[in-house]
Design a protein around this motif. Structure first.
Motif, PDB file in Angstrom:
ATOM      1  N   MET A  31      28.519  42.017 -27.073  1.00  0.00           N
ATOM      2  CA  MET A  31      28.358  41.234 -28.328  1.00  0.00           C
ATOM      3  C   MET A  31      26.896  40.845 -28.632  1.00  0.00           C
ATOM      4  SD  MET A  31      30.920  38.004 -28.734  1.00  0.00           S
ATOM      5  CE  MET A  31      32.730  38.024 -29.022  1.00  0.00           C
ATOM      6  N   ILE A  32      26.068  40.829 -27.365  1.00  0.00           N
ATOM      7  CA  ILE A  32      24.689  40.688 -27.651  1.00  0.00           C
ATOM      8  C   ILE A  32      24.239  41.957 -28.106  1.00  0.00           C
ATOM      9  CG2 ILE A  32      22.664  40.489 -26.317  1.00  0.00           C
ATOM     10  CD1 ILE A  32      24.024  38.210 -24.653  1.00  0.00           C
ATOM     11  N   THR A  33      24.585  43.214 -27.537  1.00  0.00           N
ATOM     12  CA  THR A  33      24.258  44.693 -27.684  1.00  0.00           C
ATOM     13  C   THR A  33      24.787  44.816 -28.991  1.00  0.00           C
ATOM     14  OG1 THR A  33      24.662  45.479 -25.336  1.00  0.00           O
ATOM     15  CG2 THR A  33      24.555  46.973 -27.142  1.00  0.00           C
ATOM     16  N   SER A  34      25.629  44.542 -29.686  1.00  0.00           N
ATOM     17  CA  SER A  34      26.077  44.752 -30.836  1.00  0.00           C
ATOM     18  C   SER A  34      25.233  44.159 -31.923  1.00  0.00           C
ATOM     19  CB  SER A  34      27.591  44.563 -31.178  1.00  0.00           C
ATOM     20  OG  SER A  34      27.573  42.982 -31.290  1.00  0.00           O
ATOM     21  N   GLY A  35      24.429  43.112 -31.676  1.00  0.00           N
ATOM     22  CA  GLY A  35      23.264  42.357 -32.569  1.00  0.00           C
ATOM     23  C   GLY A  35      23.953  41.153 -32.978  1.00  0.00           C
ATOM     24  N   VAL A  36      24.678  40.327 -32.557  1.00  0.00           N
ATOM     25  CA  VAL A  36      24.997  38.984 -32.974  1.00  0.00           C
ATOM     26  C   VAL A  36      23.579  38.079 -33.137  1.00  0.00           C
ATOM     27  CG1 VAL A  36      27.367  39.324 -32.163  1.00  0.00           C
ATOM     28  CG2 VAL A  36      25.696  38.188 -30.794  1.00  0.00           C
ATOM     29  N   ASN A  37      23.594  37.373 -33.950  1.00  0.00           N
ATOM     30  CA  ASN A  37      22.437  36.453 -34.368  1.00  0.00           C
ATOM     31  C   ASN A  37      22.948  34.976 -33.492  1.00  0.00           C
ATOM     32  OD1 ASN A  37      22.948  37.748 -37.196  1.00  0.00           O
ATOM     33  ND2 ASN A  37      20.731  38.070 -36.414  1.00  0.00           N
ATOM     34  N   VAL A  38      24.141  34.925 -33.149  1.00  0.00           N
ATOM     35  CA  VAL A  38      24.599  33.678 -32.734  1.00  0.00           C
ATOM     36  C   VAL A  38      25.902  33.999 -31.930  1.00  0.00           C
ATOM     37  CG1 VAL A  38      25.296  31.281 -33.161  1.00  0.00           C
ATOM     38  CG2 VAL A  38      23.832  32.431 -34.891  1.00  0.00           C
ATOM     39  N   LEU A  39      25.772  33.111 -30.673  1.00  0.00           N
ATOM     40  CA  LEU A  39      26.906  33.335 -29.617  1.00  0.00           C
ATOM     41  C   LEU A  39      27.607  32.115 -29.368  1.00  0.00           C
ATOM     42  CD1 LEU A  39      28.203  35.369 -27.728  1.00  0.00           C
ATOM     43  CD2 LEU A  39      26.852  34.600 -25.922  1.00  0.00           C
ATOM     44  N   VAL A  40      28.758  31.933 -29.779  1.00  0.00           N
ATOM     45  CA  VAL A  40      29.468  30.731 -29.635  1.00  0.00           C
ATOM     46  C   VAL A  40      30.505  31.003 -28.392  1.00  0.00           C
ATOM     47  CG1 VAL A  40      30.963  29.237 -30.530  1.00  0.00           C
ATOM     48  CG2 VAL A  40      29.480  30.174 -32.034  1.00  0.00           C
ATOM     49  N   ILE A  41      30.417  29.955 -27.520  1.00  0.00           N
ATOM     50  CA  ILE A  41      31.161  30.388 -26.052  1.00  0.00           C
ATOM     51  C   ILE A  41      31.916  28.881 -25.855  1.00  0.00           C
ATOM     52  CG2 ILE A  41      29.444  31.958 -25.243  1.00  0.00           C
ATOM     53  CD1 ILE A  41      29.136  29.926 -23.095  1.00  0.00           C
ATOM     54  N   VAL A  42      33.251  29.072 -25.324  1.00  0.00           N
ATOM     55  CA  VAL A  42      34.039  28.238 -24.661  1.00  0.00           C
ATOM     56  C   VAL A  42      34.065  28.580 -23.194  1.00  0.00           C
ATOM     57  CG1 VAL A  42      36.116  26.670 -24.498  1.00  0.00           C
ATOM     58  CG2 VAL A  42      35.381  27.925 -26.762  1.00  0.00           C
ATOM     59  N   ASN A  43      32.963  27.787 -22.413  1.00  0.00           N
ATOM     60  CA  ASN A  43      32.966  28.542 -21.059  1.00  0.00           C
ATOM     61  C   ASN A  43      34.158  28.251 -20.148  1.00  0.00           C
ATOM     62  OD1 ASN A  43      32.934  26.124 -19.036  1.00  0.00           O
ATOM     63  ND2 ASN A  43      31.027  25.471 -20.484  1.00  0.00           N
ATOM     64  N   LEU A  44      34.246  29.169 -19.222  1.00  0.00           N
ATOM     65  CA  LEU A  44      35.241  28.953 -18.210  1.00  0.00           C
ATOM     66  C   LEU A  44      34.940  28.352 -17.072  1.00  0.00           C
ATOM     67  CD1 LEU A  44      36.681  32.915 -18.180  1.00  0.00           C
ATOM     68  CD2 LEU A  44      37.481  31.146 -19.232  1.00  0.00           C
ATOM     69  N   ASP A  45      33.688  28.315 -16.720  1.00  0.00           N
ATOM     70  CA  ASP A  45      33.110  27.203 -15.800  1.00  0.00           C
ATOM     71  C   ASP A  45      31.702  27.410 -16.333  1.00  0.00           C
ATOM     72  OD1 ASP A  45      31.744  29.558 -14.608  1.00  0.00           O
ATOM     73  OD2 ASP A  45      33.158  29.440 -12.767  1.00  0.00           O
ATOM     74  N   SER A  46      30.629  26.240 -15.723  1.00  0.00           N
ATOM     75  CA  SER A  46      29.366  26.081 -15.867  1.00  0.00           C
ATOM     76  C   SER A  46      28.572  27.263 -15.539  1.00  0.00           C
ATOM     77  CB  SER A  46      28.921  24.749 -15.708  1.00  0.00           C
ATOM     78  OG  SER A  46      29.592  23.670 -16.450  1.00  0.00           O
ATOM     79  N   GLY A  47      28.818  27.784 -14.401  1.00  0.00           N
ATOM     80  CA  GLY A  47      28.136  28.991 -13.782  1.00  0.00           C
ATOM     81  C   GLY A  47      28.164  30.132 -14.553  1.00  0.00           C
ATOM     82  N   THR A  48      29.321  30.410 -15.097  1.00  0.00           N
ATOM     83  CA  THR A  48      29.312  31.841 -15.808  1.00  0.00           C
ATOM     84  C   THR A  48      28.817  31.569 -17.146  1.00  0.00           C
ATOM     85  OG1 THR A  48      31.409  32.266 -14.673  1.00  0.00           O
ATOM     86  CG2 THR A  48      31.338  33.325 -16.841  1.00  0.00           C
ATOM     87  N   GLY A  49      29.183  30.268 -17.767  1.00  0.00           N
ATOM     88  CA  GLY A  49      28.570  29.966 -19.127  1.00  0.00           C
ATOM     89  C   GLY A  49      27.033  30.156 -19.118  1.00  0.00           C
ATOM     90  N   LYS A  50      26.559  29.496 -18.055  1.00  0.00           N
ATOM     91  CA  LYS A  50      24.903  29.310 -17.856  1.00  0.00           C
ATOM     92  C   LYS A  50      24.436  30.806 -17.821  1.00  0.00           C
ATOM     93  CE  LYS A  50      21.195  28.016 -14.968  1.00  0.00           C
ATOM     94  NZ  LYS A  50      20.320  28.071 -15.984  1.00  0.00           N
ATOM     95  N   ALA A  51      25.133  31.690 -17.148  1.00  0.00           N
ATOM     96  CA  ALA A  51      24.521  33.162 -16.929  1.00  0.00           C
ATOM     97  C   ALA A  51      24.450  33.657 -18.476  1.00  0.00           C
ATOM     98  CB  ALA A  51      25.289  33.739 -16.022  1.00  0.00           C
ATOM     99  N   VAL A  52      25.582  33.598 -19.156  1.00  0.00           N
ATOM    100  CA  VAL A  52      25.837  34.224 -20.392  1.00  0.00           C
ATOM    101  C   VAL A  52      24.904  33.613 -21.393  1.00  0.00           C
ATOM    102  CG1 VAL A  52      27.559  34.322 -22.523  1.00  0.00           C
ATOM    103  CG2 VAL A  52      28.178  34.895 -20.191  1.00  0.00           C
TER     104      VAL A  52
END
Length: 364
Positions: free
Chosen positions: A91-112
């Motif tokens: 998604m980042i490579t495709s050029g999204v201006n905004v990324l909305v996430i529902v994390n699976l855990d805080s570690g993975t979510g933080k990295a993203v």
């Protein structure tokens, strides 16, 4: 663990297709980037822990993005942390201006979130706060209030049944989900004083990894083995509640032991209509999705978003600007409200043996 809601059923085939391929559109359903419109990416967590992610959130987010005329890409990580990160990279490579996430855990979510921030992409935590993360905004429900409604609901049902010093078992949500911690804060705030006074007896208390129904069944079976006289079950959502109900049914005790829930989906509401589940918590997903879409569209256009609260991130030691919606307790006498709101249709809910129960509940 939501978390007021709204919903329309989708066929199994359609859900499978959407899950595998994501939901990508430029507003005119062409699916191709025009280069002159804001683009928003959304990563949903799974379709197993709760039906809402595919049957409600996807639909309402897509509808709101289409109405706003922005490009969007909604995908589901299906509880796969590596896939979650892969989707984010794409998604980042495709050029999204905004990324909305529902994390699976805080570690993975933080990295993203950190990666998106480094690329100049605005970020929103949706439904679950990423502890220690860098999301600019958070949209959810008042999750402590959700838990409080569950605790009050179980207490009401035990009182209605004239239970005497009931042993209460607790099936908490996933230990990697910050919402589960907030739900527990809410219901423990109601139940702990009752344990202390001796009105209730504190029974087995365990978290269910990944909100998994199979593990919940095993855990609750073990609870009943250790405490055969469990008299009430605080289940953090309808999926966990249904697992407990299935175990109780094997012992012909369904309906005798009040069980709580959350999400107010078809299964949970049917369990309430039969008397097997005492209550659920209704979170109007449409309100949550609409608020998120409004915020995301504003950010994508370089504007600030409107919020109504701040939420403290204890790991990041910061206040996160937030939009919090209000949850509603659902009992047999107001199941009708969920149908009237359009979250569940009468056709879905009132099938077979449930038709007569729906009529009794005033559902037309």
């Amino acid at each position: 663990m939501r978390k007021g809601l709204l919903l329309t059923a989708a066929s199994v085939a359609l859900v499978s297709s959407l899950t595998a391929c994501g939901d990508s559109s430029s507003g005119d359903d062409s699916g191709s980037g025009s280069g002159d419109k804001p683009k928003i990416g959304v990563i949903l967590p799974d379709s197993k822990s709760s039906a809402r992610w595919e049957t409600a959130d996807r639909k309402y987010l897509a509808r709101a993005f289409k109405a706003a005329g922005v490009e969007y890409d909604i995908q589901n990580a299906q509880n796969d942390k590596q896939e979650f990160q892969t989707i984010a990279d794409q998604m980042i490579t495709s050029g999204v201006n905004v990324l909305v996430i529902v994390n699976l855990d805080s570690g993975t979510g933080k990295a993203v979130l950190d990666k998106a921030k480094a690329q100049g992409v605005a970020t929103i935590d949706y439904d679950r706060l990423t502890l220690g993360g860098s999301a600019q905004y958070y949209v959810s429900f008042d999750n402590v209030a959700v838990g409080k409604l569950q605790g009050e609901g179980l207490s009401k049902c035990l009182t209605d049944m004239k239970a005497k010093k009931p042993i209460v078992a607790t099936l908490n949500g996933s230990p990697t989900d910050n919402n589960a911690t907030l739900f527990a804060e809410g219901y423990n705030g109601v139940l702990d004083p009752k344990y202390k006074s001796g009105e209730y007896v504190k029974g087995p208390d365990q978290s269910v990894p990944d909100w998994d129904s199979a593990q919940a069944s095993t855990i609750f079976e073990q609870m009943l083995t250790s405490q055969p006289k469990i008299g009430g079950v605080l289940a953090a959502n309808d999926t966990l509640g249904n697992s407990a109900i299935a175990v109780l049914r094997k012992q012909n005790r369904d309906g005798e032991v009040p069980v709580t829930g959350q999400d107010a989906g078809v299964q949970g509401l049917q369990n309430i209509l039969t008397g097997d589940q005492c209550m659920s918590v209704y979170k109007a997903v449409k309100k949550e999705a609409d608020a998120t879409a409004d915020l995301a569209v504003s950010l994508a256009k370089g504007k600030k978003g409107k919020t109504n609260a701040t939420v403290w991130d204890p790991d990041g030691k910061r206040k996160v600007p937030s939009v919090l919606e209000t949850p509603v307790a659902i009992y047999k006498d107001n199941v009708k409200d969920v149908v009237d709101d359009g979250f569940v249709s009468k056709e879905e809910l009132c099938t077979g043996k449930y038709a007569a129960l729906c009529t009794q509940a005033g559902i037309k």
